[in-house]
Design an enzyme around this catalytic site. Structure first.
Site, PDB file in Angstrom:
ATOM      1  CE  LYS A   1      -2.342  -1.108   3.772  1.00 38.22           C
ATOM      2  NZ  LYS A   1      -1.773  -2.421   4.109  1.00 38.22           N
TER       3      LYS A   1
ATOM      4  NE  ARG B   1      -4.494  -1.555   9.841  1.00 43.23           N
ATOM      5  CZ  ARG B   1      -3.424  -0.924   9.352  1.00 43.23           C
ATOM      6  NH1 ARG B   1      -3.440   0.358   9.149  1.00 43.23           N
ATOM      7  NH2 ARG B   1      -2.337  -1.614   9.077  1.00 43.23           N
TER       8      ARG B   1
ATOM      9  NE  ARG C   1       7.211  -3.670   5.818  1.00 41.20           N
ATOM     10  CZ  ARG C   1       5.912  -3.368   5.804  1.00 41.20           C
ATOM     11  NH1 ARG C   1       5.301  -3.109   4.672  1.00 41.20           N
ATOM     12  NH2 ARG C   1       5.228  -3.362   6.928  1.00 41.20           N
TER      13      ARG C   1
ATOM     14  NE  ARG D   1       6.097  -0.957  10.232  1.00 48.91           N
ATOM     15  CZ  ARG D   1       4.948  -0.866   9.553  1.00 48.91           C
ATOM     16  NH1 ARG D   1       4.922  -0.259   8.387  1.00 48.91           N
ATOM     17  NH2 ARG D   1       3.837  -1.384  10.023  1.00 48.91           N
TER      18      ARG D   1
ATOM     19  NE  ARG E   1       1.568  -5.054  11.005  1.00 50.94           N
ATOM     20  CZ  ARG E   1       2.649  -4.830  10.249  1.00 50.94           C
ATOM     21  NH1 ARG E   1       3.770  -5.496  10.483  1.00 50.94           N
ATOM     22  NH2 ARG E   1       2.608  -3.960   9.278  1.00 50.94           N
TER      23      ARG E   1
HETATM   24  P1  AMP Z   1       0.674   0.248   8.982  1.00 47.29           P
HETATM   25  O1  AMP Z   1       1.869   1.125   8.863  1.00 47.29           O
HETATM   26  O2  AMP Z   1      -0.494   0.734   8.164  1.00 47.29           O
HETATM   27  O3  AMP Z   1       0.986  -1.213   8.742  1.00 47.29           O
HETATM   28  O4  AMP Z   1       0.176   0.354  10.520  1.00 47.29           O
HETATM   29  C1  AMP Z   1       1.012  -0.077  11.574  1.00 47.29           C
HETATM   30  C2  AMP Z   1       0.191  -0.273  12.834  1.00 47.29           C
HETATM   31  O5  AMP Z   1      -0.410   0.980  13.226  1.00 47.29           O
HETATM   32  C3  AMP Z   1      -0.968  -1.234  12.734  1.00 47.29           C
HETATM   33  O6  AMP Z   1      -0.567  -2.597  12.887  1.00 47.29           O
HETATM   34  C4  AMP Z   1      -1.857  -0.756  13.874  1.00 47.29           C
HETATM   35  O7  AMP Z   1      -1.348  -1.160  15.132  1.00 47.29           O
HETATM   36  C5  AMP Z   1      -1.708   0.747  13.784  1.00 47.29           C
HETATM   37  N1  AMP Z   1      -2.697   1.348  12.883  1.00 47.29           N
HETATM   38  C6  AMP Z   1      -2.470   1.966  11.690  1.00 47.29           C
HETATM   39  N2  AMP Z   1      -3.611   2.390  11.130  1.00 47.29           N
HETATM   40  C7  AMP Z   1      -4.600   2.027  11.984  1.00 47.29           C
HETATM   41  C8  AMP Z   1      -6.022   2.157  11.965  1.00 47.29           C
HETATM   42  N3  AMP Z   1      -6.651   2.744  10.937  1.00 47.29           N
HETATM   43  N4  AMP Z   1      -6.719   1.660  13.020  1.00 47.29           N
HETATM   44  C9  AMP Z   1      -6.102   1.061  14.051  1.00 47.29           C
HETATM   45  N5  AMP Z   1      -4.773   0.884  14.133  1.00 47.29           N
HETATM   46  C10 AMP Z   1      -4.025   1.366  13.105  1.00 47.29           C
END
Ligand code: AMP
Length: 210
Positions: free
Chosen positions: A13, A88, A127, A155, A166
């Site tokens: 994404k 989400r 990654r 990360r 996740r």
């Molecule tokens: P990402 O970088 O999009 O993979 O997000 C990393 C982490 O941030 C996720 O695994 C969640 O813990 C948190 N997170 C990001 N976006 C959301 C969201 N819209 N709702 C809840 N948690 C989020």
């Protein structure tokens, strides 16, 4: 243009959002990036989000929804935005809908990047990000040049255990928003397996940008 990117963790994404914003000149709003910034700045939001993020859980809706709703109302989002990682959950999708309706604007499309689960763990655990250029590499699929290798960051939630958590959350909480957008004719599905360039071509085509 107002777009949403949906897909499992590691679907690409962020990579595809970068291509789309450079083509469309609109804002990239990644809730993951916003939350990581809050964690590294040690804000109250960051302190509350940190544990959820490390374990691969979702940050509660009542923390995430207000930051996005406030952000999309800023002047730099008036020409459009790409939401990456939001909504989400079903309550997030409904809150976004209410906010967009109140502002008298509509979504143009929801791009779903599909990748089978068995590929996700390998993609995520390999990654690494260059903190200087923000370029994302993969130790096997897109190895970093030697001169940046020492400074790459892994990360905290890109471990196998957090990745599986996740992925579980994606299927239980996020996948149910897909029919919500499909029933409105907004969903565009693309295959997320292939080179980043091949997937960009599919994304542009699905969005009518060719
Ligand atoms: P990402 O970088 O999009 O993979 O997000 C990393 C982490 O941030 C996720 O695994 C969640 O813990 C948190 N997170 C990001 N976006 C959301 C969201 N819209 N709702 C809840 N948690 C989020």
């Amino acid at each position: 243009m107002r777009l949403i990117l949906v897909g499992p963790p590691g679907a690409g994404k962020g990579t595809q959002a970068a291509e789309l914003i450079s083509r469309l000149q609109i804002q990239h709003l990644s809730t993951g990036d916003m939350l990581r910034a809050a964690v590294s700045q040690g804000t109250e939001l960051g302190k509350q989000a940190d544990g959820h993020m490390r374990s691969g859980g979702l940050v509660p809706d009542d923390l995430v929804i207000p930051i996005v709703i406030e952000r999309i109302q800023q002047p730099d989002c008036q020409n459009g935005f790409i939401l990456d990682g939001f909504p989400r959950t079903r309550p997030q999708a409904e809150a976004l809908d209410t906010a967009l309706q109140a502002a008298g604007v509509q979504l143009d499309a929801v791009l779903l990047i599909e990748v089978p689960d068995e590929l996700i763990v390998e993609r995520i655990t390999g990654r690494r990000m260059d903190p200087v250029t923000k370029v994302i590499y993969h130790l096997k699929f897109n190895p970093p040049p030697a001169e940046v290798a020492d400074r790459l960051e892994h990360r905290k939630d890109d471990t196998e255990q957090a990745c599986r958590a996740r992925l579980g959350k994606y299927h239980s909480e996020t996948a149910p928003i897909i029919p919500f957008y499909e029933s409105r004719g907004l969903l565009r599905r693309i295959d997320g397996v292939g080179t980043p360039q091949a997937i960009t071509a599919r994304a542009f085509e699905a969005l009518g940008l060719t």
